[in-house]
Scaffold this motif. Structure first.
Motif, PDB file in Angstrom:
ATOM      1  N   ASP A 344      30.943  49.827  44.917  1.00 33.79           N
ATOM      2  CA  ASP A 344      30.015  50.961  45.512  1.00 33.79           C
ATOM      3  C   ASP A 344      27.481  50.266  44.787  1.00 33.79           C
ATOM      4  N   SER A 345      27.969  49.683  43.906  1.00 34.39           N
ATOM      5  CA  SER A 345      26.336  49.304  43.695  1.00 34.39           C
ATOM      6  C   SER A 345      26.708  47.821  43.448  1.00 34.39           C
ATOM      7  N   ARG A 346      25.784  46.520  43.438  1.00 29.29           N
ATOM      8  CA  ARG A 346      25.944  45.578  43.404  1.00 29.29           C
ATOM      9  C   ARG A 346      25.366  45.269  42.189  1.00 29.29           C
ATOM     10  N   GLY A 347      26.037  45.140  41.269  1.00 27.88           N
ATOM     11  CA  GLY A 347      26.292  44.490  40.036  1.00 27.88           C
ATOM     12  C   GLY A 347      25.135  42.818  39.021  1.00 27.88           C
ATOM     13  N   LYS A 348      24.861  43.005  38.541  1.00 28.90           N
ATOM     14  CA  LYS A 348      24.812  41.355  37.922  1.00 28.90           C
ATOM     15  C   LYS A 348      25.487  40.387  38.217  1.00 28.90           C
ATOM     16  N   HIS A 349      26.870  40.540  37.760  1.00 24.03           N
ATOM     17  CA  HIS A 349      27.797  39.401  38.568  1.00 24.03           C
ATOM     18  C   HIS A 349      28.312  39.917  39.952  1.00 24.03           C
ATOM     19  N   GLN A 350      28.457  38.155  40.596  1.00 23.76           N
ATOM     20  CA  GLN A 350      29.429  38.299  41.652  1.00 23.76           C
ATOM     21  C   GLN A 350      31.077  39.071  41.822  1.00 23.76           C
ATOM     22  N   PRO A 351      31.327  39.714  42.363  1.00 26.25           N
ATOM     23  CA  PRO A 351      32.399  39.758  42.645  1.00 26.25           C
ATOM     24  C   PRO A 351      33.698  38.991  43.101  1.00 26.25           C
ATOM     25  N   ARG A 352      34.843  39.257  41.607  1.00 25.65           N
ATOM     26  CA  ARG A 352      35.575  38.760  42.163  1.00 25.65           C
ATOM     27  C   ARG A 352      37.057  39.310  41.222  1.00 25.65           C
ATOM     28  N   CYS A 353      37.842  39.564  42.308  1.00 25.03           N
ATOM     29  CA  CYS A 353      38.807  39.706  41.858  1.00 25.03           C
ATOM     30  C   CYS A 353      40.374  38.351  41.849  1.00 25.03           C
ATOM     31  N   ILE A 354      41.228  38.530  40.782  1.00 24.06           N
ATOM     32  CA  ILE A 354      42.380  37.738  40.876  1.00 24.06           C
ATOM     33  C   ILE A 354      43.428  37.891  40.071  1.00 24.06           C
ATOM     34  N   LEU A 355      44.287  37.828  41.096  1.00 18.51           N
ATOM     35  CA  LEU A 355      45.797  38.240  41.025  1.00 18.51           C
ATOM     36  C   LEU A 355      46.668  37.067  41.293  1.00 18.51           C
ATOM     37  N   TYR A 356      47.434  37.692  39.896  1.00 17.49           N
ATOM     38  CA  TYR A 356      47.843  36.588  38.936  1.00 17.49           C
ATOM     39  C   TYR A 356      49.543  37.114  38.482  1.00 17.49           C
ATOM     40  N   GLY A 357      49.838  35.883  38.655  1.00 18.76           N
ATOM     41  CA  GLY A 357      51.759  36.619  39.195  1.00 18.76           C
ATOM     42  C   GLY A 357      52.600  35.728  39.076  1.00 18.76           C
ATOM     43  N   ILE A 358      53.930  35.769  38.511  1.00 22.98           N
ATOM     44  CA  ILE A 358      55.348  34.355  38.767  1.00 22.98           C
ATOM     45  C   ILE A 358      54.877  34.598  40.378  1.00 22.98           C
ATOM     46  N   GLY A 359      56.130  33.507  40.940  1.00 24.70           N
ATOM     47  CA  GLY A 359      55.488  32.972  42.333  1.00 24.70           C
ATOM     48  C   GLY A 359      56.785  33.716  43.470  1.00 24.70           C
ATOM     49  N   GLY A 360      56.778  33.770  44.061  1.00 23.51           N
ATOM     50  CA  GLY A 360      57.848  35.332  44.755  1.00 23.51           C
ATOM     51  C   GLY A 360      57.508  36.317  45.037  1.00 23.51           C
ATOM     52  N   ALA A 361      56.209  36.704  44.139  1.00 26.82           N
ATOM     53  CA  ALA A 361      55.840  37.841  43.718  1.00 26.82           C
ATOM     54  C   ALA A 361      54.953  39.016  45.098  1.00 26.82           C
ATOM     55  N   GLY A 362      54.395  38.095  45.987  1.00 25.57           N
ATOM     56  CA  GLY A 362      53.697  38.049  47.281  1.00 25.57           C
ATOM     57  C   GLY A 362      52.097  38.561  47.152  1.00 25.57           C
ATOM     58  N   LYS A 363      51.650  37.233  46.017  1.00 22.02           N
ATOM     59  CA  LYS A 363      50.045  37.888  45.502  1.00 22.02           C
ATOM     60  C   LYS A 363      49.490  37.521  47.383  1.00 22.02           C
TER      61      LYS A 363
END
Length: 562
Positions: A344-363
């Motif tokens: 909703d508001s820009r913070g002091k750090h870059q927005p990042r998202c890390i999708l992690y999990g085993i192969g085949g999970a659909g990341k």
């Protein structure tokens, strides 16, 4: 027959021959205008000639194969992996053997470094080979590149009884060594890494998955256990260790032999030889055209690394992965991605998202769907493949050069700097950031004026943004069952059998999609589980033919990361 790398002085006929005289490469057949190199590498207690020779003295690499494949140069590599020997034993680890093999092969091929290669590996020779190819894969594009030449030129590999996941009987061999140490030299340096479920072998396999992306393989497995006095120290490699479940580029084949005789054929009439020759000939026939295509791509990547202009096709932006027609919406994960990347508001750090999990999970599919739904929130979406350092750098360079002619000499470093400086509201999508040794920090912009989305099997990548990590596991039961029914195009009265199937498959989208495709084709929902358990490897290798499907991650990781 000629010794390719003769560095040692000749001995007199009366002087006993040292094992050192049989180390290095031996050219078994020079070939007539050779179009491929067939390179053989033996395993434990092996020898560059004797491993491939019957008790009657027939060496199929020398006596059978050259006349059947006259346009192939045949090389055999000797190295010291004796665990016990009256003369001496090596203290080299798997890694040192692999490095020595890779560099020796590069020297042998200096006059034809781009000639296609087909490897023939027995026992742990296959492990040494895999590690050698990982070493080649890790070489920078802008280095002298001799080792990368080997990887790019590799078309196919025939593995014979290679214990990819270790051996249950290693403890017995270690006991044999202790007893033998009374009267000969012994070592357990190699044996300790070959134990069942060895961490070393798991690490090698994890790294090899990326290096072998464009390499086809055959897994030859033994039908019979080794027995008898003459074979008392022979290992037996079970089917589950001699194959890699779910490897889409591989075919497992059982030969009617024990471990020792997997690579010994008495004549061309041998059924096992006919099988091996059939697959070798197919590789030889297809290798030149296939390897030439790989070199076109490699040349573009090397030119990019050196700041040279590359083809117009490569200059276009890298397309994002295609969304499957069978995509399963996962609202909670989708909501969390939005919360991480579009706060909703820009913070002091870059927005990042890390999708992690085993192969085949659909990341990758989750990320692709989210980008498709929120593309308007960004000025530009930059897609890069981080399955290897070289590909990551090439894709970043491609992203900035696609902006126009004035950027035609820019490098990947310029691309990162551009995102850090001039551009705003961008999204960097880093897909397949799986290699354990890959440090993403130099490739990730720090500017708060953009956002970064990463998909990875490597949980260590969470460190790049701990507050942005989202674990991607299996589907919910209702999601998994619906996906199975959609892929199979069925509407059963009861979900009981479907639930049992999706639970067996770990609730993973990729495996369920494959199962659905098989059921749709065979109309065999009721018998699927029995068939699956009997032919697990074959079914997991089949790619569904329903439109455009999930990106097919190597299912082996699904098995071993769970």
């Amino acid at each position: 027959m000629s010794l390719v790398d003769p560095q040692r002085s000749k001995k007199s006929d009366s002087e006993p021959k040292s094992k050192i005289d049989d180390l290095g490469f031996l050219e078994i057949a020079a070939g007539i205008n050779p179009i491929v190199d067939i390179v053989a590498i033996h395993g434990l207690q092996g020898h560059r000639e004797k491993t491939w020779t019957t008790d009657d003295g027939v060496c199929w690499l020398r006596d059978l194969l050259p006349s059947d494949l006259p346009n192939a140069r045949i090389l055999s590599y000797g190295y010291d992996v004796d665990t016990h020997n009256e003369e001496r034993v090596s203290t080299h680890t798997l890694g040192r053997h692999a490095d020595g093999f890779a560099n020796a092969l590069s020297r042998i091929r200096k006059d034809a470094p781009r000639r296609p290669i087909i490897f023939v590996a027995h026992n742990i020779g296959g492990i040494i080979l895999k590690l050698a190819l990982v070493i080649c894969h890790n070489q920078d594009l802008d280095s002298s590149t001799e080792l990368r030449d080997i990887l790019v030129s590799t078309h196919g590999i025939l593995y014979f009884g290679t214990p990819h996941f270790g051996l249950a009987g290693i403890t017995f061999l270690e006991v044999v060594n202790r007893l033998a140490s009374v009267y000969m030299e012994t070592t357990n340096v190699i044996l300790k890494d070959l134990r069942d479920h060895s961490n070393e072998l798991e690490d090698i396999q994890r790294l090899y998955v990326t290096a072998s992306e464009k390499i086809s393989s055959i897994f030859f497995c033994e039908e019979y256990a080794s027995s008898g006095i003459s074979n008392r120290e022979e290992v037996t490699v079970p089917y589950h260790s001699a194959t890699i479940a779910g490897d889409c580029n591989a075919t497992p084949i059982v030969l009617h032999a024990n471990h020792r005789d997997l690579v010994r054929f008495a004549s061309k009439e041998s059924g096992n030889y006919k099988t091996v020759h059939y697959h070798l000939k197919a590789y030889v026939d297809h290798a030149p055209a296939a390897v030439q295509k790989k070199w076109v791509r490699e040349n573009d990547c090397r030119d990019a690394a050196k700041g040279k202009s590359i083809s117009e096709e490569v200059m276009s932006p890298k397309p994002r992965p295609v969304l499957s027609r069978l995509y399963v919406e996962r609202k909670e994960i989708d909501y969390n991605i939005t919360r991480k990347l579009l706060p909703d508001s820009r913070g002091k750090h870059q927005p990042r998202c890390i999708l992690y999990g085993i192969g085949g999970a659909g990341k990758t599919q989750l990320a692709t769907n989210w980008i498709q739904e929120h593309e308007r929130s960004f000025s530009r979406v930059i897609v890069v493949d981080a399955s290897s350092q070289s590909q990551l750098e090439a894709d970043l360079e491609r992203s900035i050069r696609s902006l126009g002619p004035e950027y035609s000499k820019m490098t990947w470093k310029d691309a990162v700097a551009y995102l850090d400086g001039k551009e705003k509201d961008w999204l960097l999508f880093v897909d397949n950031a799986d290699p354990p040794g890959l440090d993403l920090r130099p490739y990730l912009p720090c500017s708060i004026n953009g956002a970064t989305l990463i998909t990875t099997r490597n949980s260590a990548c969470v460190a790049y943004a701990p507050d942005g990590a989202i674990h991607v596991g299996g589907l919910e039961e209702n999601e998994a069952v619906n996906l199975l029914h959609t892929a199979a195009n069925i509407t059963p009265i009861s979900d009981a059998e479907s639930l049992e199937i999706v639970r067996e498959l770990g609730m993973l989208a990729l495996a369920i999609t494959q199962a659905g495709a098989y059921i749709r084709k065979t109309r065999s929902l009721h018998t699927y589980l029995e068939t699956f358990r009997q032919y697990r490897d074959r079914l997991l290798r089949k790619k569904p033919d329903i439109g455009t499907e999930y990106a097919f991650s190597t299912y082996e990781h699904t098995q071993h990361d769970s």
